[in-house]
Every structure is written in C-alpha cells, then in structure tokens.
Design a protein around this motif. Structure first.
Motif, PDB file in Angstrom:
ATOM      1  N   ILE A  94      14.912   4.203   3.266  1.00 27.90           N
ATOM      2  CA  ILE A  94      15.641   4.232   4.536  1.00 27.90           C
ATOM      3  C   ILE A  94      16.268   2.850   4.699  1.00 27.90           C
ATOM      4  CG2 ILE A  94      15.468   4.524   7.045  1.00 27.90           C
ATOM      5  CD1 ILE A  94      14.798   7.076   5.510  1.00 27.90           C
ATOM      6  N   CYS A 112       5.682   2.026   7.644  1.00 29.17           N
ATOM      7  CA  CYS A 112       6.266   1.333   6.480  1.00 29.17           C
ATOM      8  C   CYS A 112       5.337   0.300   5.865  1.00 29.17           C
ATOM      9  CB  CYS A 112       7.545   0.630   6.854  1.00 29.17           C
ATOM     10  SG  CYS A 112       8.671   1.612   7.798  1.00 29.17           S
ATOM     11  N   PRO A 171      -1.408   5.880   3.806  1.00 28.71           N
ATOM     12  CA  PRO A 171      -2.406   6.647   4.560  1.00 28.71           C
ATOM     13  C   PRO A 171      -1.926   6.994   5.970  1.00 28.71           C
ATOM     14  CG  PRO A 171      -3.163   4.386   4.104  1.00 28.71           C
ATOM     15  CD  PRO A 171      -1.952   4.627   3.279  1.00 28.71           C
ATOM     16  N   ALA A 172      -1.201   6.081   6.632  1.00 29.37           N
ATOM     17  CA  ALA A 172      -0.729   6.354   7.986  1.00 29.37           C
ATOM     18  C   ALA A 172       0.306   7.470   7.972  1.00 29.37           C
ATOM     19  CB  ALA A 172      -0.142   5.085   8.603  1.00 29.37           C
ATOM     20  N   GLY A 190       7.553   6.227   5.129  1.00 28.47           N
ATOM     21  CA  GLY A 190       6.376   5.635   4.475  1.00 28.47           C
ATOM     22  C   GLY A 190       5.290   6.682   4.275  1.00 28.47           C
ATOM     23  N   GLN A 224      -5.466   1.230  -5.417  1.00 27.72           N
ATOM     24  CA  GLN A 224      -6.788   0.766  -5.037  1.00 27.72           C
ATOM     25  C   GLN A 224      -7.881   1.535  -5.770  1.00 27.72           C
ATOM     26  OE1 GLN A 224      -6.359   0.593  -0.814  1.00 27.72           O
ATOM     27  NE2 GLN A 224      -5.014  -1.167  -1.004  1.00 27.72           N
ATOM     28  N   HIS A 235     -10.933   0.630  -6.128  1.00 28.56           N
ATOM     29  CA  HIS A 235     -12.287   0.395  -5.614  1.00 28.56           C
ATOM     30  C   HIS A 235     -12.652   1.431  -4.553  1.00 28.56           C
ATOM     31  CE1 HIS A 235      -9.504  -1.631  -2.938  1.00 28.56           C
ATOM     32  NE2 HIS A 235     -10.405  -1.560  -1.984  1.00 28.56           N
ATOM     33  N   GLY A 261       1.429   5.116  -0.826  1.00 25.98           N
ATOM     34  CA  GLY A 261       1.485   3.725  -0.362  1.00 25.98           C
ATOM     35  C   GLY A 261       0.526   2.844  -1.140  1.00 25.98           C
ATOM     36  N   GLN A 262      -0.185   1.995  -0.415  1.00 24.97           N
ATOM     37  CA  GLN A 262      -1.131   1.059  -1.039  1.00 24.97           C
ATOM     38  C   GLN A 262      -2.280   1.777  -1.764  1.00 24.97           C
ATOM     39  OE1 GLN A 262      -1.335  -2.461  -0.750  1.00 24.97           O
ATOM     40  NE2 GLN A 262       0.738  -2.340   0.041  1.00 24.97           N
ATOM     41  N   GLU A 286      -6.581  -1.790   8.181  1.00 26.61           N
ATOM     42  CA  GLU A 286      -7.207  -1.153   7.027  1.00 26.61           C
ATOM     43  C   GLU A 286      -6.656   0.255   6.836  1.00 26.61           C
ATOM     44  OE1 GLU A 286     -11.229  -1.913   6.104  1.00 26.61           O
ATOM     45  OE2 GLU A 286      -9.907  -3.578   5.653  1.00 26.61           O
ATOM     46  N   ALA A 287      -6.942   0.831   5.677  1.00 27.58           N
ATOM     47  CA  ALA A 287      -6.505   2.195   5.421  1.00 27.58           C
ATOM     48  C   ALA A 287      -7.185   3.161   6.380  1.00 27.58           C
ATOM     49  CB  ALA A 287      -6.816   2.584   3.984  1.00 27.58           C
ATOM     50  N   SER A 288      -8.470   2.903   6.673  1.00 30.48           N
ATOM     51  CA  SER A 288      -9.206   3.818   7.552  1.00 30.48           C
ATOM     52  C   SER A 288      -8.541   3.884   8.926  1.00 30.48           C
ATOM     53  CB  SER A 288     -10.651   3.360   7.672  1.00 30.48           C
ATOM     54  OG  SER A 288     -10.730   1.954   7.623  1.00 30.48           O
ATOM     55  N   ASP A 346       9.581   8.229   1.185  1.00 32.47           N
ATOM     56  CA  ASP A 346       9.039   6.978   0.648  1.00 32.47           C
ATOM     57  C   ASP A 346       9.945   6.459  -0.454  1.00 32.47           C
ATOM     58  OD1 ASP A 346       5.886   5.682   0.790  1.00 32.47           O
ATOM     59  OD2 ASP A 346       7.311   4.915  -0.680  1.00 32.47           O
ATOM     60  N   GLU A 347      10.102   5.141  -0.487  1.00 33.07           N
ATOM     61  CA  GLU A 347      10.987   4.569  -1.505  1.00 33.07           C
ATOM     62  C   GLU A 347      10.311   4.484  -2.868  1.00 33.07           C
ATOM     63  OE1 GLU A 347      12.252   0.621  -0.573  1.00 33.07           O
ATOM     64  OE2 GLU A 347      10.268  -0.066  -0.017  1.00 33.07           O
ATOM     65  N   GLY A 396      -0.199   2.364  11.371  1.00 33.15           N
ATOM     66  CA  GLY A 396      -0.667   1.678  10.168  1.00 33.15           C
ATOM     67  C   GLY A 396      -0.336   0.192  10.187  1.00 33.15           C
ATOM     68  N   ASP A 397      -0.245  -0.404   9.007  1.00 29.14           N
ATOM     69  CA  ASP A 397      -0.028  -1.847   8.886  1.00 29.14           C
ATOM     70  C   ASP A 397       1.248  -2.314   9.601  1.00 29.14           C
ATOM     71  OD1 ASP A 397      -2.357  -2.289   7.564  1.00 29.14           O
ATOM     72  OD2 ASP A 397      -1.472  -2.696   5.594  1.00 29.14           O
TER      73      ASP A 397
HETATM   74  C1  LIG Z   1      -6.113  -5.271  -2.402  1.00 27.17           C
HETATM   75  C2  LIG Z   1      -6.248  -4.438  -1.161  1.00 27.17           C
HETATM   76  C3  LIG Z   1      -7.476  -3.828  -0.905  1.00 27.17           C
HETATM   77  C4  LIG Z   1      -7.649  -3.039   0.226  1.00 27.17           C
HETATM   78  N1  LIG Z   1      -8.860  -2.447   0.428  1.00 27.17           N
HETATM   79  C5  LIG Z   1      -9.061  -1.647   1.502  1.00 27.17           C
HETATM   80  C6  LIG Z   1     -10.330  -0.995   1.716  1.00 27.17           C
HETATM   81  O1  LIG Z   1     -11.283  -1.151   0.943  1.00 27.17           O
HETATM   82  N2  LIG Z   1     -10.469  -0.214   2.792  1.00 27.17           N
HETATM   83  C7  LIG Z   1      -9.442  -0.020   3.670  1.00 27.17           C
HETATM   84  O2  LIG Z   1      -9.616   0.728   4.635  1.00 27.17           O
HETATM   85  N3  LIG Z   1      -8.242  -0.624   3.505  1.00 27.17           N
HETATM   86  C8  LIG Z   1      -8.016  -1.433   2.442  1.00 27.17           C
HETATM   87  N4  LIG Z   1      -6.798  -2.077   2.261  1.00 27.17           N
HETATM   88  C9  LIG Z   1      -5.772  -1.950   3.295  1.00 27.17           C
HETATM   89  C10 LIG Z   1      -4.959  -0.689   3.184  1.00 27.17           C
HETATM   90  O3  LIG Z   1      -4.503  -0.482   1.866  1.00 27.17           O
HETATM   91  C11 LIG Z   1      -3.764  -0.766   4.101  1.00 27.17           C
HETATM   92  O4  LIG Z   1      -4.168  -1.187   5.373  1.00 27.17           O
HETATM   93  C12 LIG Z   1      -3.120   0.607   4.237  1.00 27.17           C
HETATM   94  O5  LIG Z   1      -2.654   1.056   2.987  1.00 27.17           O
HETATM   95  C13 LIG Z   1      -1.977   0.600   5.221  1.00 27.17           C
HETATM   96  O6  LIG Z   1      -1.428   1.882   5.262  1.00 27.17           O
HETATM   97  P1  LIG Z   1       0.028   2.172   5.731  1.00 27.17           P
HETATM   98  O7  LIG Z   1       0.202   3.631   5.634  1.00 27.17           O
HETATM   99  O8  LIG Z   1       0.259   1.509   7.031  1.00 27.17           O
HETATM  100  O9  LIG Z   1       0.990   1.399   4.720  1.00 27.17           O
HETATM  101  P2  LIG Z   1       1.179   1.442   3.134  1.00 27.17           P
HETATM  102  O10 LIG Z   1       0.016   2.032   2.445  1.00 27.17           O
HETATM  103  O11 LIG Z   1       1.593   0.090   2.756  1.00 27.17           O
HETATM  104  O12 LIG Z   1       2.410   2.435   2.929  1.00 27.17           O
HETATM  105  C14 LIG Z   1       3.719   2.124   3.359  1.00 27.17           C
HETATM  106  C15 LIG Z   1       4.716   2.932   2.555  1.00 27.17           C
HETATM  107  O13 LIG Z   1       5.995   2.840   3.160  1.00 27.17           O
HETATM  108  C16 LIG Z   1       6.991   2.799   2.179  1.00 27.17           C
HETATM  109  N5  LIG Z   1       8.198   2.206   2.770  1.00 27.17           N
HETATM  110  C17 LIG Z   1       8.299   0.995   3.371  1.00 27.17           C
HETATM  111  N6  LIG Z   1       9.561   0.777   3.796  1.00 27.17           N
HETATM  112  C18 LIG Z   1      10.275   1.877   3.466  1.00 27.17           C
HETATM  113  C19 LIG Z   1      11.651   2.267   3.634  1.00 27.17           C
HETATM  114  N7  LIG Z   1      12.538   1.478   4.228  1.00 27.17           N
HETATM  115  N8  LIG Z   1      12.055   3.469   3.166  1.00 27.17           N
HETATM  116  C20 LIG Z   1      11.164   4.283   2.556  1.00 27.17           C
HETATM  117  N9  LIG Z   1       9.863   3.974   2.377  1.00 27.17           N
HETATM  118  C21 LIG Z   1       9.413   2.790   2.816  1.00 27.17           C
HETATM  119  C22 LIG Z   1       6.350   1.982   1.085  1.00 27.17           C
HETATM  120  O14 LIG Z   1       6.918   2.252  -0.180  1.00 27.17           O
HETATM  121  C23 LIG Z   1       4.891   2.431   1.137  1.00 27.17           C
HETATM  122  O15 LIG Z   1       4.638   3.478   0.237  1.00 27.17           O
HETATM  123  C24 LIG Z   1      -6.582  -2.879   1.141  1.00 27.17           C
HETATM  124  C25 LIG Z   1      -5.344  -3.495   0.888  1.00 27.17           C
HETATM  125  C26 LIG Z   1      -5.160  -4.258  -0.251  1.00 27.17           C
HETATM  126  C27 LIG Z   1      -3.821  -4.913  -0.512  1.00 27.17           C
END
Ligand SMILES: Cc1cc2nc3c(=O)[nH]c(=O)nc-3n(C[C@H](O)[C@H](O)[C@H](O)COP(=O)(O)OP(=O)(O)OC[C@H]3O[C@@H](n4cnc5c(N)ncnc54)[C@H](O)[C@@H]3O)c2cc1C
Ligand code: SF4
Ligand code: SF4
Lengths: 159, 415
Positions: B129, B165, B55-56, B52, B88, B90, B83-84, B350-352, B76-77, B343-344
C-alpha cells in the motif's frame, strides 16, 4: 530520582541458588522439577501442562510456584517451557540425573559423550546421555553426572 | 537499492532470482525501462481492508469474518503471510489462549490456514500500500502488486481500514555503521530463519532486550559464533530466561557497555566497545577491540505510521510506544472514523497482545458496518485479556503507553 537496586542476575543473566526455590533431599531422591524462572513475565504454559497441578500461579504475570510434594518428575514442563527454564533433578545413591531442554543440532543420542556446562557456560566435567525425548521440537535430554554437580550443571556440549 | 534497473526497491523483501542485478542507490531513482510496468489498472471494492498480515492483521481478518462481514481484503507486501511470526523459530510466551509454548512460525501457519479457510477473506501478497485517502463515503487505498509480467497499480475502495503494519527497526549512529556486515537484528533473523543464510561467522550483538537475546540464541542455533552481547543500560532489559539460555552456552553479556565504532576495509572487520558510566557517558580509556565480521543492532523498534498519517489520523509522540503513534480509543479506532490500528503500529509490544488488539479492531470495524454477534461481550473479554498482559513489571511500558494514548484521546495532555 528513584533508587535503583539492580539484582546480580539482572547484570549477568546468571541465577544463583539463592534466587531459587529448592527441594529437600527426600524430594530430590524422588526426582522433581526445578523452575529457574524468577521474574514476573506474562507466561503460564508450565501451569497448564502439569498433569498433577504441581505448578501454580495467581495470574499470568505471577512467578510459577512448585509444590515438590505433588511433582512426580514427569518432565512434561521441561519440553513446553518457552524460557527453557525448567530442569528435572533426581539424586541417586552415587550420582545424579539432570534432565534439561536442548535446542541444537545434531539431536543427541543415548550413549553420546558430552561436556557438562554450568549456568555460566563453564565446563564441569564429562558425562553420558542416558535418555532423549522429543517434545515440540525441543529435545529433552537426561544426563548422568556426579551428585555434587546436580545443582550446577544446566547445559551440555556434544563432544 | 536498484534491482534490475528498477530503483527504490526494498531488497529485504525481494526474492533472489537467477542473474538478478542488485546495485547500491545513492540518489533519486529513475526508471530506465518503463515497459516493465503493467498498464492495466485494477479497481477493487471491499468492506474492510487490512494492511499487514502479521498476528494483528490475521486476527483482525478472522474476527471480522466471524462477525459476518462479507468481503475482507488482507494485504501484505511480503511474499509470505504472517509478518514477524514467520521468522520466529522460538516458542512463544503468553497464555494458553494465545498459544504459548507454540513456536512463532507454527502459529503463523495455523493462523494462515484459518485465514485461507474463510471464503470471505481474500489475501493479496506481494502488494504494497503506497498511499491512502479519506473520502466522504469510503477510504481509498493505492496499492502496487508485484507480478512477473510487471507491477500493477490497484485502487482499493473500502468502507473501513485496519492498519496493522507493524514496526521498523531502529538504527544507531556510530562511525562505520554503513559498512556491509552491520545489520538490524530483524534482518539477520529473516536471513537465517526465512532464507537459510548465515549472516556471518562471528557476531557482535548490540542490545540485550528480548530481541537481541533471542536473535543471539538463534544465531548460535544456526551455527554462528556470538562473541558477546553489549548493553548500554546497567541491567539486561530482556527476560532473564532468555539471558540465562545464552549464558549457559558461554556467551558473555556486557552491561554498561556500548559500541563506539565499527572498522574494516570495505566490510566489517571489528568493533570498538567502550564502558559507560552512570550518566550514560563513555568512560575514556576503557575502549576495547572485538574482532568480528557482523554487527547486529537490536535497539528497539519504531511503529510504522506513515499511512496512518497520510489518511489524517491524529498522532502523538509517546516514548513508551517507541515513537509517534496514531491515538486510538479502546476499540482501536483512530481519529478518522472507520480507520483502525492494531499491533506494533499502535505501540511496540508483543505478538500475543497484537493478536488481541487485532481481534478488537476486527470486531469494532464489523460493528461499524452493522455486523454484530455479541460484539460488546467479546470486546470486554479482549480488553480484560490485554489488561492481564500489561499488569506485570514487563508490561509497564505498554501499559503507560496505552494510558497516555487514552489521555490524548480524551482531550490530550502535554508530556
Ligand atoms: C526477535 C523477535 C522476537 C520476538 N519474540 C516474541 C515472543 O516470544 N512473543 C511475542 O508475543 N512476541 C514476540 N515478538 C514481537 C512480535 O513479533 C511482534 O510484536 C508482532 O509480530 C507484531 O505484530 P503486528 O501484526 O503488529 O506486525 P508484524 O508482525 O510486523 O506485521 C506487519 C506486516 O505488515 C506488512 N506491511 C507493512 N507496511 C505495509 C504496506 N505499506 N503495505 C503492505 N503491507 C505492509 C509487513 O510486511 C508485515 O508483514 C518478537 C519480535 C522479534 C523481532
Ligand atoms: S515434572 Fe511433571 S509433575 Fe513435575 S512439575 Fe513438571 S509437569 Fe508437573
Ligand atoms: S513456562 Fe517457563 S518461562 Fe513460562 S512461566 Fe513457566 S517456567 Fe516461566
């Protein structure tokens, strides 16, 4: 069960003047920022951007507090605030200048006619754009409106 | 869905091509043309693999590289890194250090440039994966890389794995929820902000959390009419600043209201809403029709943990996390040595905070492999930053979530 008291704005999304800290007439004449951010959210760029340290917070979750005597109305916080929650108001003899963030296309131009909208999106008359600045893709627009509407108008609709 | 006769394809991450044939799939898929698959298998050995690139994941990679880990693989797939963040448009909340005031997409580009500038990080996109196994000496991950000349199977052997992920969107059960035009909010955001496609002309948004509010606003920015936002709870769950932005554009928010059904002939033509009483029951006689061509569901996310389960990490159901999560220690290590989560995937937040958890996981994985540049000091700093984010009223949920995870880690508690 805990007793829940839900504030009006938590139901509607619309703040009322009672929820805000407002400047006095003197300060309004000079032109100051009105911060419409009343919840403890983890956010603080307004504090860092202010060149005269007019905005303060105890920690990142604190509600921003503004010192209207320090604020120079420079509008920098309007463009940085991710909540689009800061406005600069300047009251003049016969009208008022309202500066607000605007994130829609097309980008407004000085001289454009607009409909002024209040916090509920209701039209509150027509106005003209007198100034446009761009900051980090947020357009910061200043409009000239009737004095009485200075604390009401918070958005615009391009005609 | 079946795409060009290949079954089980996730169409949301499959780029559109000329003459592509997309069909609905309602049964177990079968491959009609086995030639499409590249027979050459590949084996890769690395020190740390990160699943994944949100941000994480990106922060985990950058941080581990800074500690001196010689070979890091970021998988990443999606065909884009970030990722998210990539959708975004905003400006983000948070502190100066986590780039508050920067737009998610700009942050994605900034972090991507950092990842690409480090020689010890290799990133592999369009690679899913699909399985992972916990060996004696190392962990084995099975990946499928999508190539033009056919998909390739890759075996990745790694000393340490970080799962970042992300999460999956929740759906709601109501009659008509399978009509074309009913979307998840994240899907709508991808369509608009990544591909530049409007999902419809008039949208009904279900859910007034931050995601529902932000996506509604972005729909307005894309020139789409948002009829209203409905929220089952008696109050708006997202930040008031986001709700206020929508309200001053004239979009009403109906709290204590829910969606009863969606109707239409072959596609969404409208929805029936109903008012909800204090005990969350629909109030008969309050039904009203809303005509719209798109219904957007923004009712929360569930952490993606399937791979973590497969590798044997202990999981628990924690409501505040958004579902089952892998329990982990304060260094983000799961119950399987050398396997981390960030991360999530470790609780919806949150992304932060995802960035900080990624840093923690990256440092911890590096330390385990013997690379340590002031690791303890940095870990303390990151933990303190996380505490800060989780100390306000909107941080209560993740705070409780992480406290429960810590409890489970220290022997467990029945909830
Ligand atoms: C509409 C919206 C607005 C938001 N606004 C804010 C904000 O203003 N401020 C803030 O801090 N946060 C915000 N967030 C939250 C933030 O986007 C998420 O909390 C953050 O992106 C989580 O990061 P992550 O790295 O855990 O996961 P993600 O960003 O979801 O990344 C996970 C990645 O893993 C990959 N992946 C998953 N499974 C597999 C696999 N089996 N094989 C290969 N790759 C895989 C996915 O393709 C993806 O790219 C918002 C979220 C949304 C939906
Ligand atoms: S308008 Fe300028 S001086 Fe006033 S609070 Fe904002 S940044 Fe500070
Ligand atoms: S930058 Fe805006 S949203 Fe953030 S704390 Fe300051 S006023 Fe509130």
């Amino acid at each position: 069960m805990e007793v829940l008291t839900i504030k009006q704005y938590e139901k509607t999304g619309i703040l009322s003047l009672k929820d805000l800290t407002l400047p006095n007439d003197e300060q309004l004449k000079k032109g100051v920022a009105i911060i419409e951010c009343v919840q403890e959210i983890p956010c603080d760029p307004c504090v860092a951007v202010c060149p005269v340290n007019a905005i303060s917070m105890k920690d990142i979750n604190d509600i921003p507090k503004i010192d209207f005597n320090k604020c120079t109305g420079c509008k920098r916080c309007v463009g940085i605030c991710p909540g689009l929650a800061i406005f600069v108001i300047k009251i003049r003899d016969d009208n008022a200048l309202v500066t607000l963030p605007y994130e829609f296309l097309p980008i407004p131009k000085v001289g454009d006619n607009i409909t002024a909208l209040d916090r509920a999106g209701k039209p509150r008359g027509n106005a003209k754009i007198v100034k446009v600045n761009r900051s980090n893709k947020t357009t910061v627009v200043t409009i000239e409106i009737e004095k009485d509407l200075a604390m009401e108008v918070r958005s615009i609709l391009l005609d | 869905m079946t795409v060009d006769n290949v079954p089980n394809v996730r169409t949301c991450i499959t780029p559109l091509e000329e003459n592509i044939r997309v069909l609905e799939q309602d049964r177990v898929g079968e491959l009609s043309n086995k030639k499409k698959f590249n027979r050459k298998r590949k084996k890769i050995d690395v020190d740390i693999v990160i699943v994944g690139s949100g941000p994480a994941g990106m922060m985990a990679a950058i941080t581990a590289a800074k500690q001196g880990v010689p070979s890091i693989l970021l998988v990443d797939e999606n065909h884009l890194i970030g990722g998210q963040l990539v959708k975004q448009s905003h400006k983000f909340f948070g502190s100066e250090e986590e780039k508050a005031g920067t737009r998610g997409i700009d942050l994605a580009v900034e972090l991507m440039e950092q990842v690409n500038s480090v020689k010890t990080i290799q990133s592999m996109l369009k690679t899913t994966i699909i399985g992972c196994y916990n060996g004696k000496k190392n962990h084995k991950l099975i990946a499928i890389k999508r190539l033009i000349e056919g998909d390739q199977l890759i075996e990745i052997n790694s000393k340490s794995v970080i799962f970042a992920c992300g999460a999956m969107e929740n759906m709601l059960a109501f009659p008509g929820n399978d009509l074309p035009g009913v979307y998840g909010a994240g899907g709508v955001q991808t369509l608009m902000n990544v591909y530049g496609v409007k999902p419809g002309k008039k949208v009904l948004m279900v859910g007034a959390g931050n995601v529902g509010l932000i996506v509604s606003y972005q729909l307005l920015q894309a020139g789409v009419n948002v009829d209203r936002v409905v929220e089952i709870l008696p109050k708006i769950g997202g930040y008031n600043v986001h709700a206020a932005k929508l309200r001053r554009c004239g979009v009403p928010i109906y709290t204590s209201h829910s969606i009863k059904e969606v109707y239409g002939n072959g596609k969404v033509e409208g929805a029936i809403l109903v008012a909800i009483n204090n005990s969350f029951k629909p109030i008969p006689g309050t039904e009203q029709k809303v005509s719209c061509d798109t219904v957007c569901i923004a009712v929360g996310l569930t952490p993606s943990i399937r791979l973590l389960e497969q590798i044997g990490a202990k999981t628990e159901f924690i409501a505040e996390a958004g579902g089952h999560v892998a329990i982990h220690d304060s260094s983000m290590q799961t119950s399987v040595k050398g396997v981390y989560v960030a991360g999530d995937s470790s609780g919806i937040e949150e992304a932060s905070t995802a960035m900080i958890e990624g840093q923690l996981a990256g440092i911890s994985a590096a330390t385990l492999l013997g690379y340590d540049k002031q690791a303890d000091m940095l870990k303390k700093k990151y933990r303190k930053a996380l505490e800060g984010f989780r100390s306000g009223p909107f941080g209560i949920k993740p705070k409780i979530c992480k406290e429960k995870i810590a409890c489970c880690w220290n022997g467990g508690i029945n909830y």
